[in-house]
Design an enzyme around this catalytic site. Structure first.
Site, PDB file in Angstrom:
ATOM      1  N   PRO A 301     -74.423  41.852 -27.398  1.00 21.98           N
ATOM      2  CA  PRO A 301     -74.933  40.476 -27.871  1.00 21.98           C
ATOM      3  C   PRO A 301     -76.276  40.687 -28.806  1.00 21.98           C
ATOM      4  CG  PRO A 301     -75.280  40.422 -25.501  1.00 21.98           C
ATOM      5  CD  PRO A 301     -74.641  41.733 -25.801  1.00 21.98           C
ATOM      6  N   ARG A 339     -80.256  32.945 -44.723  1.00 21.39           N
ATOM      7  CA  ARG A 339     -78.909  32.440 -44.151  1.00 21.39           C
ATOM      8  C   ARG A 339     -78.211  31.358 -44.599  1.00 21.39           C
ATOM      9  NH1 ARG A 339     -77.784  31.106 -39.468  1.00 21.39           N
ATOM     10  NH2 ARG A 339     -75.846  31.885 -39.194  1.00 21.39           N
ATOM     11  N   CYS A 370     -88.325  30.762 -56.733  1.00 25.12           N
ATOM     12  CA  CYS A 370     -87.909  30.582 -57.887  1.00 25.12           C
ATOM     13  C   CYS A 370     -86.254  30.594 -58.025  1.00 25.12           C
ATOM     14  CB  CYS A 370     -88.442  31.262 -59.016  1.00 25.12           C
ATOM     15  SG  CYS A 370     -90.032  31.247 -58.794  1.00 25.12           S
TER      16      CYS A 370
HETATM   17  C1  LIG Z   1     -74.216  43.038 -35.434  1.00 28.27           C
HETATM   18  C2  LIG Z   1     -73.462  43.951 -34.473  1.00 28.27           C
HETATM   19  C3  LIG Z   1     -73.903  43.377 -33.250  1.00 28.27           C
HETATM   20  C4  LIG Z   1     -74.250  42.161 -32.623  1.00 28.27           C
HETATM   21  O1  LIG Z   1     -73.672  41.128 -33.286  1.00 28.27           O
HETATM   22  P1  LIG Z   1     -74.200  39.345 -32.861  1.00 28.27           P
HETATM   23  O2  LIG Z   1     -73.377  38.551 -33.800  1.00 28.27           O
HETATM   24  O3  LIG Z   1     -75.684  39.344 -33.099  1.00 28.27           O
HETATM   25  O4  LIG Z   1     -73.954  39.219 -31.540  1.00 28.27           O
HETATM   26  C5  LIG Z   1     -73.168  44.286 -32.110  1.00 28.27           C
HETATM   27  N1  LIG Z   1     -72.473  45.291 -32.338  1.00 28.27           N
HETATM   28  C6  LIG Z   1     -72.405  45.620 -33.525  1.00 28.27           C
HETATM   29  C7  LIG Z   1     -71.759  47.128 -33.877  1.00 28.27           C
HETATM   30  C8  LIG Z   1     -72.900  45.014 -34.841  1.00 28.27           C
HETATM   31  O5  LIG Z   1     -72.735  45.697 -35.823  1.00 28.27           O
END
Ligand SMILES: *Cc1c(COP(=O)(O)O)cnc(C)c1O
Length: 443
Positions: A301, A339, A370
């Protein structure tokens, strides 16, 4: 050590997307762990990212207690600075990095290299070299070319543990730009095309490499458990095939991250308890069916650890009534929060620090860049008397904000202020014009 026990569940529904130490008073007061946001704005300026240390630690603990036998690896790309690496280390998590820069920050904070997992679909030879030299615990193979390249870097007498990232061909994730579990995108090795099988065979043929297991990552901001169960079954089946073909039983199964969070009141993130129970059951059942010992699970996570712990504080600069909309312009924007521009993501916005007069009105909060796409929150309620000088807070900006920030329009990136039991402290200072000019060696 902070004394905390349970999950960040106290009044979670009422609190919405705000971190667990947040308190809103009837007169517009807003505090984080007892520290008024107004004071943070006065002391550190705006815009500023504010990070709730207690909330980060609670989330680390929630993962460890929900999945006590699994390895929890925080995905640094969501947000990393040295203090964050240190909190994650102290809470017993591992760390995912996906660049030489993230690796350098983690190591400089004393994060044990053996607990680091190195990802990337195009790791440079230099990144691979550094990862091996620093003793990174596992490197995730994401293309065929890096297998030989990596093996050649491992010193005689040592062996490098690797995972092979495969594509389970499962669609999940909040936006096309963050879906990585399907065929025909740049991440992972296709099972269907035979590339994954070839990578496994090649790794097993390299005496310098140890194949610890398989990896997949479905995407980001996923709120359903089912795609994870499906991915677990697909990967366990591949592990059974590897045993049949090569006679090896892989000890680890990494199902990546992507666990969704709430950005708005009424939204629900991925349910951790349900994920833990159903994922564990899916792996155990499928393994039992195939006569395979259950591997050790790894989850990664990122957003779910740091996202809800952060907020952004802005100062209102102008309020403009256009023909059909009211624009509240603040002193930050797409440089600190890309985002909305990238994914159209919605945000919850709150006036803090004073008691509003009168009712609410629907406004669009924009930045000072801008570009018309420089929007932070579209059609959100704010008090009708919102005016220049007001302070507003945007919820759930602890992940993929600072880490994706730019210096567009040569605006310096905001500081990161942590709030914990000892009050507020600066973790990363504001980027000033002098910082930007230091890189400019011209003339
Ligand atoms: C981005 C990523 C994560 C984490 O993704 P979240 O959406 O922030 O939980 C975990 N493992 C890999 C390989 C990623 O590229």
């Amino acid at each position: 050590m902070i004394a905390m026990t349970a999950m960040p569940s106290v009044a979670e529904a009422a609190r919405g997307p705000w971190s667990s130490s947040t308190w809103f008073g009837p007169g517009g007061e807003a505090t984080l762990a007892g520290v008024p946001l107004v004071r943070i704005a006065q002391e550190f300026g705006t815009p500023a990212y504010v990070l709730d240390e207690t909330d980060v630690r609670l989330r680390c603990r929630a993962y460890r207690s929900a999945l006590p036998r699994a390895e929890i690896a925080y995905a640094a790309k969501a947000f990393l600075c040295r203090a964050m690496a240190d909190w994650v280390r102290a809470e017993g998590l591992s760390l995912d990095v996906c660049s030489g820069g993230e690796l350098a920050v983690a190591l400089s904070a004393g994060f044990p290299a053996g607990r680091i997992i190195f990802h990337g679909n195009a790791k440079t030879p230099r990144e691979l070299q550094t990862a091996v030299a620093e003793g990174v615990g596992r490197i995730v193979i994401d293309n065929i070319a890096e297998i030989g390249r990596l093996a050649a870097l491992v010193p005689l007498g040592r062996r490098q543990k690797v995972l092979v990232r495969v594509v389970p061909d499962i669609a999940a994730g909040a936006h096309a730009a963050v879906r990585t579990g399907r065929e025909d995108q740049q991440f992972g090795l296709s099972i269907a095309s035979g590339a994954a099988g070839e990578a496994v065979a090649r790794v097993l043929a390299q005496p310098a490499l140890v194949l610890a297991g398989l990896h997949c990552h479905l995407g980001s901001q996923i709120t359903a458990v089912e795609p994870y169960e499906d991915a677990a079954r697909v990967l366990v089946e591949q592990m059974a095939r590897i045993r049949e073909t090569h006679g090896v039983v892989l000890p680890e199964l990494d199902l990546g991250g992507g666990h969704g969070i709430a950005y708005l009141h009424g939204e629900r993130g991925l349910d951790l308890a349900s994920l833990a129970a159903r994922l564990t059951a899916a792996v155990e059942d499928r393994c039992a069916g195939l006569g395979l010992p259950a591997p050790r699970l790894i989850v990664e996570p990122g957003r779910a650890i740091s996202g809800p712990a952060g907020l952004t504080l802005y100062r209102v600069i102008s309020v403009k009534k256009a023909l059909n909309h009211t624009y509240v312009a603040v002193d930050g924007g797409m440089s600190d929060n890309p985002r909305h521009a990238l994914y159209g993501s919605p945000y919850e916005v709150r006036l803090v620090g004073r008691r509003p007069q009168g009712g609410m009105r629907t406004v669009t909060v924009v930045g000072h860049h801008c570009e018309t796409g420089d929007t932070i929150a579209e059609n959100v309620p704010l008090p009708a008397d919102v005016h220049p000088g007001d302070l507003i807070a945007v919820a759930a900006t602890g992940a993929y904000h600072h880490s994706m920030a730019s210096s567009y329009n040569l605006t310096g990136r905001p500081p990161i202020v942590a709030v914990g039991p000892e009050g507020a402290r600066l973790l990363v200072r504001r980027e000033e014009a002098g910082d930007l000019m230091r890189r400019d060696v011209g003339l």
